[in-house]
Design a protein around this motif. Structure first.
Motif, mmCIF file in Angstrom:
data_model
loop_
_atom_site.group_PDB
_atom_site.id
_atom_site.type_symbol
_atom_site.label_atom_id
_atom_site.label_comp_id
_atom_site.label_asym_id
_atom_site.label_seq_id
_atom_site.Cartn_x
_atom_site.Cartn_y
_atom_site.Cartn_z
ATOM 1 N N ARG A 320 0.807 -1.220 0.000
ATOM 2 C CA ARG A 320 0.000 0.000 0.000
ATOM 3 C C ARG A 320 0.839 1.270 0.000
ATOM 4 O O ARG A 320 0.375 2.319 -0.426
ATOM 5 N N ARG A 321 2.075 1.215 0.505
ATOM 6 C CA ARG A 321 2.953 2.388 0.542
ATOM 7 C C ARG A 321 4.270 2.036 -0.134
ATOM 8 O O ARG A 321 4.887 0.998 0.155
ATOM 9 N N ILE A 322 4.706 2.916 -1.029
ATOM 10 C CA ILE A 322 5.934 2.676 -1.777
ATOM 11 C C ILE A 322 6.821 3.908 -1.669
ATOM 12 O O ILE A 322 6.392 5.025 -1.947
ATOM 13 N N PHE A 323 8.053 3.688 -1.261
ATOM 14 C CA PHE A 323 9.031 4.763 -1.098
ATOM 15 C C PHE A 323 10.016 4.721 -2.267
ATOM 16 O O PHE A 323 10.624 3.677 -2.530
ATOM 17 N N VAL A 324 10.162 5.836 -2.958
ATOM 18 C CA VAL A 324 11.130 5.955 -4.053
ATOM 19 C C VAL A 324 12.187 6.958 -3.607
ATOM 20 O O VAL A 324 11.874 8.115 -3.323
ATOM 21 N N LEU A 325 13.443 6.509 -3.561
ATOM 22 C CA LEU A 325 14.505 7.279 -2.943
ATOM 23 C C LEU A 325 15.693 7.419 -3.891
ATOM 24 O O LEU A 325 16.568 6.536 -3.944
ATOM 25 N N PRO A 326 15.761 8.493 -4.669
ATOM 26 C CA PRO A 326 16.953 8.723 -5.494
ATOM 27 C C PRO A 326 18.155 8.984 -4.589
ATOM 28 O O PRO A 326 18.014 9.532 -3.493
ATOM 29 N N GLN A 327 19.331 8.571 -5.026
ATOM 30 C CA GLN A 327 20.514 8.767 -4.191
ATOM 31 C C GLN A 327 21.751 9.046 -5.027
ATOM 32 O O GLN A 327 21.765 8.823 -6.245
ATOM 33 N N CYS A 328 22.798 9.535 -4.377
ATOM 34 C CA CYS A 328 24.028 9.854 -5.119
ATOM 35 C C CYS A 328 25.270 9.539 -4.297
ATOM 36 O O CYS A 328 26.295 10.227 -4.426
ATOM 37 N N TYR A 329 25.220 8.526 -3.473
ATOM 38 C CA TYR A 329 26.378 8.169 -2.647
ATOM 39 C C TYR A 329 27.573 7.765 -3.510
ATOM 40 O O TYR A 329 28.703 8.174 -3.254
ATOM 41 N N ALA A 330 27.334 6.947 -4.536
ATOM 42 C CA ALA A 330 28.445 6.472 -5.358
ATOM 43 C C ALA A 330 29.152 7.619 -6.067
ATOM 44 O O ALA A 330 30.385 7.622 -6.186
ATOM 45 N N GLU A 331 28.395 8.610 -6.539
ATOM 46 C CA GLU A 331 29.011 9.761 -7.196
ATOM 47 C C GLU A 331 29.852 10.565 -6.212
ATOM 48 O O GLU A 331 30.973 10.980 -6.516
ATOM 49 N N LYS A 332 29.324 10.769 -5.015
ATOM 50 C CA LYS A 332 30.097 11.492 -4.002
ATOM 51 C C LYS A 332 31.357 10.720 -3.634
ATOM 52 O O LYS A 332 32.428 11.307 -3.449
ATOM 53 N N GLN A 333 31.225 9.410 -3.539
ATOM 54 C CA GLN A 333 32.381 8.574 -3.220
ATOM 55 C C GLN A 333 33.446 8.698 -4.310
ATOM 56 O O GLN A 333 34.641 8.843 -4.022
ATOM 57 N N ALA A 334 33.013 8.683 -5.565
ATOM 58 C CA ALA A 334 33.962 8.785 -6.679
ATOM 59 C C ALA A 334 34.658 10.136 -6.711
ATOM 60 O O ALA A 334 35.811 10.233 -7.128
ATOM 61 N N LEU A 335 33.955 11.168 -6.294
ATOM 62 C CA LEU A 335 34.518 12.516 -6.291
ATOM 63 C C LEU A 335 35.301 12.827 -5.022
ATOM 64 O O LEU A 335 35.781 13.941 -4.846
ATOM 65 N N GLY A 336 35.444 11.861 -4.152
ATOM 66 C CA GLY A 336 36.203 12.063 -2.926
ATOM 67 C C GLY A 336 35.503 12.931 -1.910
ATOM 68 O O GLY A 336 36.159 13.580 -1.081
ATOM 69 N N GLU A 337 34.177 12.929 -1.932
ATOM 70 C CA GLU A 337 33.422 13.818 -1.063
ATOM 71 C C GLU A 337 32.673 13.078 0.044
ATOM 72 O O GLU A 337 31.709 13.597 0.611
ATOM 73 N N VAL A 338 33.117 11.861 0.326
ATOM 74 C CA VAL A 338 32.610 11.115 1.468
ATOM 75 C C VAL A 338 33.741 11.026 2.482
ATOM 76 O O VAL A 338 34.871 10.672 2.132
ATOM 77 N N SER A 339 33.463 11.349 3.724
ATOM 78 C CA SER A 339 34.510 11.400 4.743
ATOM 79 C C SER A 339 35.132 10.032 4.961
ATOM 80 O O SER A 339 34.490 8.987 4.780
ATOM 81 N N ALA A 340 36.391 10.028 5.380
ATOM 82 C CA ALA A 340 37.094 8.776 5.663
ATOM 83 C C ALA A 340 36.398 8.000 6.768
ATOM 84 O O ALA A 340 36.364 6.760 6.757
ATOM 85 N N GLU A 341 35.825 8.700 7.730
ATOM 86 C CA GLU A 341 35.118 8.044 8.834
ATOM 87 C C GLU A 341 33.963 7.201 8.330
ATOM 88 O O GLU A 341 33.767 6.060 8.762
ATOM 89 N N ILE A 342 33.199 7.745 7.372
ATOM 90 C CA ILE A 342 32.068 7.000 6.814
ATOM 91 C C ILE A 342 32.555 5.890 5.889
ATOM 92 O O ILE A 342 32.036 4.769 5.922
ATOM 93 N N LEU A 343 33.557 6.175 5.085
ATOM 94 C CA LEU A 343 34.092 5.150 4.187
ATOM 95 C C LEU A 343 34.629 3.958 4.967
ATOM 96 O O LEU A 343 34.498 2.808 4.530
ATOM 97 N N ASP A 344 35.230 4.220 6.127
ATOM 98 C CA ASP A 344 35.819 3.143 6.918
ATOM 99 C C ASP A 344 34.774 2.155 7.431
ATOM 100 O O ASP A 344 35.104 1.008 7.748
#
Length: 449
Positions: A320-344
């Motif tokens: 009955r309920r559907i959540f659609v969630l666009p995301q861009c984690y992989a792009e941020k990761q590729a651009l070096g914009e994800v902190s080392a703490e989160i990557l670890d």
């Protein structure tokens, strides 16, 4: 060109490099797989579901359903057959031994320590910067799994009655939908729904496959049985069309998040925006018929695919309920914009993590799990407010005429005629949240054309 670190993949116990040579020999490859070398004459159980035309009632069953199905779908069939495969040693690790806890806080994020999932998977075999990629039969796909991994076929009933056949032939000419175990499970009963498996469809949603997933959610009739979908670029790890599903008897945090109605479509589908949640997304519910809801959501997903925007989908509340969630984690990761703490943490935020079921790889992260840490990680996944509004505009344009002849989908109530969310209202909700400092990023999502 973006260079994105390869992410792990879920593979079958029977995916062996040396087995490829065996598959070329006559008389089958010796692995009893679902490929043409072994499929002729094979039989598997068949669950025939009743096609639904009406939206499910509060109990997750069609309003006109008056009889009980011959098989208790979720507990007796899925979990019973899954348990049988676990006793047979088909899984890569014992997920029942994984520690799990609900994190204290407003949303109740669920943390699981699953070291086996991290240690026993192989690298993915395709690019993760393109949402749409052609199917490649030389790489791992579900036709290579052993038939013992398949629980049953899942097909619409020919006589409009729910039926179960314990030993039904596989119709090779009409590619079957199958439900199989996930050999690297996240939770007890973790299965895969693979539409039209022998057609070897790439990981991309279409109207028919999405409607099938909604039928499965409705047939289960249990709000704790949820289906999820990951696109390529949003941590799908196999480029062969599939949905995931499992049973977890607690509410997901995303299900508890407040929403703000944007519009009600001409066919009765209400579209809302998530508020005060670390990942921005849309919520679809209602509709005059199950297919109306399915068509609008699938067309929204097709729009995201066509514009190379990675996304995740959660099918909740018996469909009955559907959540659609666009995301861009992989792009941020590729651009070096994800902190080392989160990557670890080595957490790949796919549909389950985004929904609030955090699958953690390190004991340290599990012991230190908090709502603040979960929020911080998921906030990196989200599109910026500006980019989210741009993506929404694309989606609403795509679904404006989803039911030709039934009117423009933008013909909702007068006060909801503007399909764009009121960003000021959302900003107020976020600013008033105790987590506001963790969702103030301005990073844009890179969309590759």
């Amino acid at each position: 060109m973006l260079r994105i670190k390869r992410v792990p993949t879920v593979v079958s116990n029977y995916q062996k490099e040396e087995a490829e040579e065996g598959a070329r020999r006559g008389g089958g490859c010796g692995r009893n797989c679902l490929n043409k070398c072994c499929i002729q004459g094979a039989k598997l159980p068949l669950y025939a579901f009743k096609r639904l035309t009406k939206i499910a009632s509060d109990k997750g069953l069609p309003a006109d359903e008056s009889t009980e199905p011959p098989v208790a779908f979720l507990e007796s069939l899925v979990l019973g057959e899954w348990e049988d495969r676990m006793q047979g040693g088909l899984f890569r690790y014992d997920v029942t031994a994984c520690e799990t806890k609900v994190i204290q806080g407003q949303y109740g994020f669920i943390a699981q320590l699953n070291e086996g999932r991290h240690l026993k998977k192989r690298p993915t075999e395709f690019r993760v910067d393109k949402v749409l990629q052609p199917f490649d039969g030389n790489k791992f796909n579900f036709t290579k799994v052993g038939q013992e991994e398949v629980l049953f076929q899942f097909e619409a009933s020919e006589d409009d009655e729910v039926q179960f056949f314990p030993n039904a032939p596989i119709d090779v000419e009409n590619s079957p939908n199958v439900v199989a175990i996930n050999v690297s499970p996240i939770e007890y009963g973790h299965v895969l729904l693979i539409p039209r498996i022998l057609e070897c469809l790439p990981q991309r949603i279409d109207r028919d496959s999405f409607l099938l997933a909604l039928h499965m959610a409705a047939e289960a009739g249990n709000p704790y049985f949820r289906l999820g979908y990951n696109s390529l670029g949003a941590f799908a790890t196999i480029n062969h069309l599939h949905f995931q599903a499992y049973y977890l008897a607690v509410p997901f945090p995303v299900e508890k998040a407040p929403t703000k109605k944007i519009i009600t479509s001409a066919v009765g589908v209400k579209i809302s925006e998530l508020l005060n949640y670390p990942v921005r997304g849309l919520v679809f519910e209602g509709g005059n018929a199950l297919q109306d809801l399915s068509n609008i959501v699938s067309d929204a997903c097709i729009c995201l695919q066509d514009h190379n925007i990675p996304y995740n989908v959660l099918i909740a509340d018996c469909g009955r309920r559907i959540f659609v969630l666009p995301q861009c984690y992989a792009e941020k990761q590729a651009l070096g914009e994800v902190s080392a703490e989160i990557l670890d943490t080595q957490v790949n935020p796919a549909v389950w993590e985004i929904s609030g079921h955090m699958v953690l790889k390190r004991k340290k992260d599990y012991e230190e799990a908090s709502e603040e840490n979960a929020w911080r990680l998921l906030a990196v996944v989200s599109l910026s407010e500006e980019r989210f509004q741009e993506v929404n505009a694309l989606i609403f344009e795509a679904i404006a005429f989803v039911d030709k002849g039934k009117g423009n989908a933008a013909q909702g109530s007068h006060e909801e005629a503007d399909v764009k969310p009121q960003s000021i209202e959302e900003a107020d909700a976020i600013n008033n949240s105790p987590h506001r400092s963790r969702v103030t990023g301005t990073q844009e999502c890179i969309v590759l054309q």
